[in-house]
Design an enzyme around this catalytic site. Sequence first.
Site, PDB file in Angstrom:
ATOM      1  N   ASP A 153       0.854  -1.182   0.000  1.00 53.74           N
ATOM      2  CA  ASP A 153       0.000   0.000   0.000  1.00 53.74           C
ATOM      3  C   ASP A 153       0.894   1.238   0.000  1.00 53.74           C
ATOM      4  OD1 ASP A 153      -2.314   1.562   0.384  1.00 53.74           O
ATOM      5  OD2 ASP A 153      -3.172   0.028   1.703  1.00 53.74           O
TER       6      ASP A 153
ATOM      7  N   ASP B  86      -2.945   4.517  -2.497  1.00 58.55           N
ATOM      8  CA  ASP B  86      -3.966   5.132  -1.647  1.00 58.55           C
ATOM      9  C   ASP B  86      -4.420   6.480  -2.234  1.00 58.55           C
ATOM     10  OD1 ASP B  86      -5.177   4.994   1.131  1.00 58.55           O
ATOM     11  OD2 ASP B  86      -4.135   6.901   1.311  1.00 58.55           O
TER      12      ASP B  86
ATOM     13  N   GLU C  90      -6.723   3.507  -5.629  1.00 52.75           N
ATOM     14  CA  GLU C  90      -7.955   3.849  -4.913  1.00 52.75           C
ATOM     15  C   GLU C  90      -8.382   5.233  -5.391  1.00 52.75           C
ATOM     16  OE1 GLU C  90      -9.684   4.437  -0.407  1.00 52.75           O
ATOM     17  OE2 GLU C  90      -7.782   5.309  -0.978  1.00 52.75           O
TER      18      GLU C  90
ATOM     19  N   HIS D  34     -11.028  -2.191   4.398  1.00 54.61           N
ATOM     20  CA  HIS D  34     -10.823  -1.711   5.768  1.00 54.61           C
ATOM     21  C   HIS D  34     -11.492  -0.359   6.035  1.00 54.61           C
ATOM     22  CE1 HIS D  34      -7.832   0.216   3.307  1.00 54.61           C
ATOM     23  NE2 HIS D  34      -7.777   1.169   4.221  1.00 54.61           N
ATOM     24  N   ASP D  35     -12.121   0.225   5.029  1.00 57.16           N
ATOM     25  CA  ASP D  35     -12.817   1.500   5.219  1.00 57.16           C
ATOM     26  C   ASP D  35     -14.334   1.339   5.168  1.00 57.16           C
ATOM     27  OD1 ASP D  35     -10.426   2.954   5.267  1.00 57.16           O
ATOM     28  OD2 ASP D  35     -10.402   3.138   3.087  1.00 57.16           O
TER      29      ASP D  35
END
Length: 576
Positions: free
Chosen positions: A106, A213, A265, A339-340
């Site tokens: 990430d 990200d 993302e 995870h969000d």
Amino acid sequence: MDEKVNTMTAQSNNKNSVVYEIYVKSFCDSDGDGLGDLPGITSKLDYLANLGVDYLWLTPFYPSPQRDNGYDVSDYCAVDPRYGTMEDFDELVAAARERGMGIMLDMVLCHTSNQHEWFQRALAGEERYQRYYILRDGKGSMGPGDPGEPPTNWQCVFGGSAWEWEPRLGKWYLHMHDSSQPDVDWANPDVRDEMAGVVRFWKERGVTGFRFDVINLISKPEVIEDVPGDGSACRALVADGPHVHQYLKELVERSGIDGMVTVGEMASTGLENCIRYTNPDEHELGMSFSFHHLKVDYRDGNKWKLMDPDIVQLRRVLREWQEGMQAGGGCNALFWCNHDQPRAITRFGGTGLEGQRGGSWEHVGKMLAICSFAMRGTPYIFQGEELGMTNADYTSIEQFDDVESHNNYRILLEGGSSQEEALRAIQARSRDNGRTPMQWTAGENAGFTCGTPWLAVPANHVRINAEDEVGAAGSMYEFYCELIALRKGSQVLADGTVRFLDTGSGAPKVIAFERVLGSERVVAICSFDSEGCAVDADGLGIAACGDVLLSTHGGIGKLSHGALALRPYEALLIAC
Ligand code: GLC
């Protein structure tokens, strides 16, 4: 148009792959400090290899003050001692490779932590590093030392102003996320150099791919000024900014990662831009995450205002992104959870799950899996999804950890919500729902740690856990194994064209689509309906279809007078 689709198929190296996201902090704790770590992951590689996944995306484990659980990076090229050592990392890469799995890292390159050396040197007065960040004078400031008002009305993603006054700089700095996460200025070529160096560093350490990200937020508008309304519209303004494609191409070329497995993302993004980000001819990224399909339960577009998911809207969004990306030769990352996000099984299956409603927990989870895996793109699994893990069962705000949850709890109370209402919103929408410890066993702390877990383990680990599910016929885990094997062995699911199908007026909550390659045709029918319903079998072109490749309930319902009856949350994958 067809030509573009073909180029994509020929060049894409991930169309047969499945990615598994590991939220490092919550996966497996090897040393009893209550946090997951790298050796913990290594100890579970057989579990992952058995599932059949190809790549493991690890969330950030770099040194970080953990204000945003590692997405506030203070050193890009090191391992936080809480998570292990560089040797542990190398061992994990090698052990995964031995089992045929690659590691994806990430990259949080849109902002640093305010504890990062660059920001600290900026604070200490080094102009070179001050130019790494986005600094502005306050509105109405009377001169140095007078903050005035924030430079614009922009609101950050976690709630509150996107600007923080820094007396040591005599300026406000921009932070699209937490105030401890200053955005870096990608317009500065030195920043772009540094970031290419970071990616190269990890590539040389043997990783096989990257997740970037909020990467579509790196190019800020030329003029930074107020936006209409309460200031949250700045996100759309910052998304897909003027030079984002140029910066990405440059990053990819200079770090030498073209053709590796990469995913961006993309926050508040649009289809046209995602086509450009992911069409192989553009040499940017392999695939993109977009989030419009996960906003279908936001009332008035507001995450904290609850409503039931609008399945008609969900179908519309999925169709637009599936058929649209195909037409433009782009590629979607397919996912429901990360995870969000709250857990999709709770979100789309309603409350009272876990078997209390005639086994619907199991059907919802399997239906969602079929729907995602049958679409065009690369499927992602978020840890625990393969077990059917649900939202957290927290009953007080103190049990939540996430900075976004706490900010918005406060904002809801300030806005007039009662404590109960505010808590209900956080319970449904908190990112911590996806971050609870992985449920390995029915035992203490779900086998995640022998210490005190950093985030409480949901009570349902006694029923939903790996130990009970691995090897158990019909379990969610075994269903995922079957689905992954099926997907990896199927050319039509990897390469086939996608087209959404009309389910008929009796089935507004059913999403159906076909994948076609040459003479092969597979149809996916997924009911998001908690009641039984019937689809038009002729309209779907399945009246004469044969094999059921996979189903949630086993077998197929009754076909009568051209209508196929579906049970609640039933999904079928049929070969025609
Ligand atoms: C991404 C991450 C999220 C993080 C944010 C800021 O959305 O997935 O967890 O808080 O970026 O880095």
